[in-house]
Design a protein around this motif. Structure first.
Motif, PDB file in Angstrom:
ATOM      1  N   PHE A   1       0.838  -1.192   0.000  1.00  0.00           N
ATOM      2  CA  PHE A   1       0.000   0.000   0.000  1.00  0.00           C
ATOM      3  C   PHE A   1       0.870   1.238   0.000  1.00  0.00           C
ATOM      4  O   PHE A   1       1.996   1.222   0.465  1.00  0.00           O
ATOM      5  CB  PHE A   1      -0.921  -0.014   1.238  1.00  0.00           C
ATOM      6  N   ARG A   2       0.332   2.321  -0.535  1.00  0.00           N
ATOM      7  CA  ARG A   2       1.073   3.575  -0.551  1.00  0.00           C
ATOM      8  C   ARG A   2       0.160   4.701  -0.070  1.00  0.00           C
ATOM      9  O   ARG A   2      -1.056   4.539  -0.026  1.00  0.00           O
ATOM     10  CB  ARG A   2       1.589   3.869  -1.945  1.00  0.00           C
ATOM     11  N   GLY A   3       0.751   5.809   0.252  1.00  0.00           N
ATOM     12  CA  GLY A   3      -0.025   6.979   0.656  1.00  0.00           C
ATOM     13  C   GLY A   3      -0.959   6.664   1.806  1.00  0.00           C
ATOM     14  O   GLY A   3      -0.556   6.134   2.829  1.00  0.00           O
ATOM     15  N   VAL A   4      -2.219   6.976   1.596  1.00  0.00           N
ATOM     16  CA  VAL A   4      -3.230   6.757   2.622  1.00  0.00           C
ATOM     17  C   VAL A   4      -3.807   5.349   2.442  1.00  0.00           C
ATOM     18  O   VAL A   4      -4.986   5.164   2.202  1.00  0.00           O
ATOM     19  CB  VAL A   4      -4.342   7.824   2.537  1.00  0.00           C
ATOM     20  N   LEU A   5      -2.938   4.366   2.544  1.00  0.00           N
ATOM     21  CA  LEU A   5      -3.307   2.949   2.477  1.00  0.00           C
ATOM     22  C   LEU A   5      -4.061   2.567   1.205  1.00  0.00           C
ATOM     23  O   LEU A   5      -4.995   1.786   1.230  1.00  0.00           O
ATOM     24  CB  LEU A   5      -4.108   2.557   3.724  1.00  0.00           C
ATOM     25  N   VAL A   6      -3.624   3.121   0.088  1.00  0.00           N
ATOM     26  CA  VAL A   6      -4.178   2.776  -1.217  1.00  0.00           C
ATOM     27  C   VAL A   6      -3.350   1.626  -1.776  1.00  0.00           C
ATOM     28  O   VAL A   6      -2.115   1.701  -1.803  1.00  0.00           O
ATOM     29  CB  VAL A   6      -4.123   3.988  -2.178  1.00  0.00           C
ATOM     30  N   PRO A   7      -3.993   0.545  -2.233  1.00  0.00           N
ATOM     31  CA  PRO A   7      -3.236  -0.583  -2.805  1.00  0.00           C
ATOM     32  C   PRO A   7      -2.388  -0.136  -3.992  1.00  0.00           C
ATOM     33  O   PRO A   7      -2.821   0.700  -4.784  1.00  0.00           O
ATOM     34  CB  PRO A   7      -4.326  -1.559  -3.260  1.00  0.00           C
ATOM     35  N   ILE A   8      -1.193  -0.711  -4.115  1.00  0.00           N
ATOM     36  CA  ILE A   8      -0.294  -0.292  -5.192  1.00  0.00           C
ATOM     37  C   ILE A   8      -0.784  -0.746  -6.561  1.00  0.00           C
ATOM     38  O   ILE A   8      -0.448  -0.145  -7.570  1.00  0.00           O
ATOM     39  CB  ILE A   8       1.161  -0.758  -4.956  1.00  0.00           C
ATOM     40  N   ASN A   9      -1.573  -1.823  -6.609  1.00  0.00           N
ATOM     41  CA  ASN A   9      -2.159  -2.264  -7.877  1.00  0.00           C
ATOM     42  C   ASN A   9      -3.448  -3.045  -7.603  1.00  0.00           C
ATOM     43  O   ASN A   9      -3.785  -3.311  -6.454  1.00  0.00           O
ATOM     44  CB  ASN A   9      -1.165  -3.073  -8.720  1.00  0.00           C
TER      45      ASN A   9
ATOM     46  N   PRO B   1     -14.769  -7.076  -2.871  1.00  0.00           N
ATOM     47  CA  PRO B   1     -14.856  -8.372  -3.553  1.00  0.00           C
ATOM     48  C   PRO B   1     -14.013  -9.426  -2.839  1.00  0.00           C
ATOM     49  O   PRO B   1     -12.967  -9.123  -2.261  1.00  0.00           O
ATOM     50  CB  PRO B   1     -14.312  -8.090  -4.946  1.00  0.00           C
ATOM     51  N   VAL B   2     -14.486 -10.669  -2.903  1.00  0.00           N
ATOM     52  CA  VAL B   2     -13.857 -11.774  -2.179  1.00  0.00           C
ATOM     53  C   VAL B   2     -13.722 -12.978  -3.106  1.00  0.00           C
ATOM     54  O   VAL B   2     -14.556 -13.200  -3.976  1.00  0.00           O
ATOM     55  CB  VAL B   2     -14.742 -12.167  -0.963  1.00  0.00           C
ATOM     56  N   GLU B   3     -12.666 -13.744  -2.881  1.00  0.00           N
ATOM     57  CA  GLU B   3     -12.497 -15.023  -3.573  1.00  0.00           C
ATOM     58  C   GLU B   3     -12.219 -16.096  -2.529  1.00  0.00           C
ATOM     59  O   GLU B   3     -11.410 -15.891  -1.628  1.00  0.00           O
ATOM     60  CB  GLU B   3     -11.338 -14.944  -4.556  1.00  0.00           C
ATOM     61  N   ILE B   4     -12.921 -17.217  -2.656  1.00  0.00           N
ATOM     62  CA  ILE B   4     -12.664 -18.351  -1.763  1.00  0.00           C
ATOM     63  C   ILE B   4     -11.783 -19.323  -2.523  1.00  0.00           C
ATOM     64  O   ILE B   4     -12.101 -19.721  -3.641  1.00  0.00           O
ATOM     65  CB  ILE B   4     -13.971 -19.031  -1.316  1.00  0.00           C
TER      66      ILE B   4
ATOM     67  N   ILE C   1      -8.656  -6.635  -2.193  1.00  0.00           N
ATOM     68  CA  ILE C   1      -8.585  -5.247  -1.716  1.00  0.00           C
ATOM     69  C   ILE C   1      -8.070  -4.310  -2.803  1.00  0.00           C
ATOM     70  O   ILE C   1      -8.414  -3.133  -2.827  1.00  0.00           O
ATOM     71  CB  ILE C   1      -7.730  -5.183  -0.427  1.00  0.00           C
ATOM     72  N   GLY C   2      -7.279  -4.826  -3.734  1.00  0.00           N
ATOM     73  CA  GLY C   2      -6.767  -3.996  -4.825  1.00  0.00           C
ATOM     74  C   GLY C   2      -7.850  -3.477  -5.730  1.00  0.00           C
ATOM     75  O   GLY C   2      -7.667  -2.474  -6.424  1.00  0.00           O
TER      76      GLY C   2
ATOM     77  N   ILE D   1      -5.647  -9.682   0.568  1.00  0.00           N
ATOM     78  CA  ILE D   1      -5.414  -9.964   1.980  1.00  0.00           C
ATOM     79  C   ILE D   1      -6.122 -11.276   2.291  1.00  0.00           C
ATOM     80  O   ILE D   1      -7.330 -11.406   2.053  1.00  0.00           O
ATOM     81  CB  ILE D   1      -5.967  -8.855   2.894  1.00  0.00           C
ATOM     82  N   ARG D   2      -5.387 -12.257   2.796  1.00  0.00           N
ATOM     83  CA  ARG D   2      -5.983 -13.531   3.196  1.00  0.00           C
ATOM     84  C   ARG D   2      -6.430 -13.411   4.649  1.00  0.00           C
ATOM     85  O   ARG D   2      -5.675 -13.005   5.517  1.00  0.00           O
ATOM     86  CB  ARG D   2      -4.995 -14.673   3.048  1.00  0.00           C
ATOM     87  N   LEU D   3      -7.686 -13.789   4.908  1.00  0.00           N
ATOM     88  CA  LEU D   3      -8.226 -13.696   6.258  1.00  0.00           C
ATOM     89  C   LEU D   3      -7.586 -14.711   7.189  1.00  0.00           C
ATOM     90  O   LEU D   3      -7.204 -15.804   6.772  1.00  0.00           O
ATOM     91  CB  LEU D   3      -9.738 -13.916   6.250  1.00  0.00           C
TER      92      LEU D   3
END
Length: 133
Positions: free
Chosen positions: A17-25, A113-116, A129-130, A30-32
């Motif tokens: 993440f960069r800046g204010v926690l914005v994903p870089i791409n 969005p989520v992927e199992i 999260i991206g 993130i795996r729970l």
């Protein structure tokens, strides 16, 4: 020390993440953590064939933030909200809150969005999260 099995600690890094926690791409995930105890729920979701899964989790309240509670994640399957499926890994709670805030500010539903995925015979939940950039 975490109460979860060492193979169930989740996965993610603030380096993505960069800046204010914005994903870089848009590929950042993130795996729970703590999904082992929710395997039956994840099996039911997986067998239902739902493909458009999103989180059904709201931002933390100031009371929850002050108590430093874990963020429990439930999923929205399009027709219902599931039971808990895991927890945001420790240290990444602010990333989740910021993503939900970004979605809210842009006028979108606060759903990530989520992927199992199946890994080593167990289901794991990954937040895409991206895609909240």
């Amino acid at each position: 020390m975490s109460a979860f099995d060492r193979n169930d600690l989740g996965k993610g890094s603030l380096n993505q993440f960069r800046g204010v926690l914005v994903p870089i791409n848009s590929r950042v995930r993130i795996r729970l953590a703590g999904s082992n105890q929710f395997q039956q729920e994840l099996t039911d979701i997986s067998e239902s064939g739902e493909t458009k899964l999103t989180t059904a989790t709201a931002r933390r309240t100031q009371q929850q933030e002050g108590a430093d509670t874990e963020i429990e994640v439930r999923l929205f399957t399009g027709s219902r909200v599931t039971g808990p499926v895991g927890f945001v890994p420790r240290g990444l709670e602010s990333v989740m809150d910021e993503a939900l805030s970004r979605l809210d500010i842009s006028g979108q539903h606060q759903r990530i969005p989520v992927e199992i995925m199946r890994k080593r015979g167990l289901f794991r939940v990954e937040l895409l999260i991206g895609q909240t950039r």
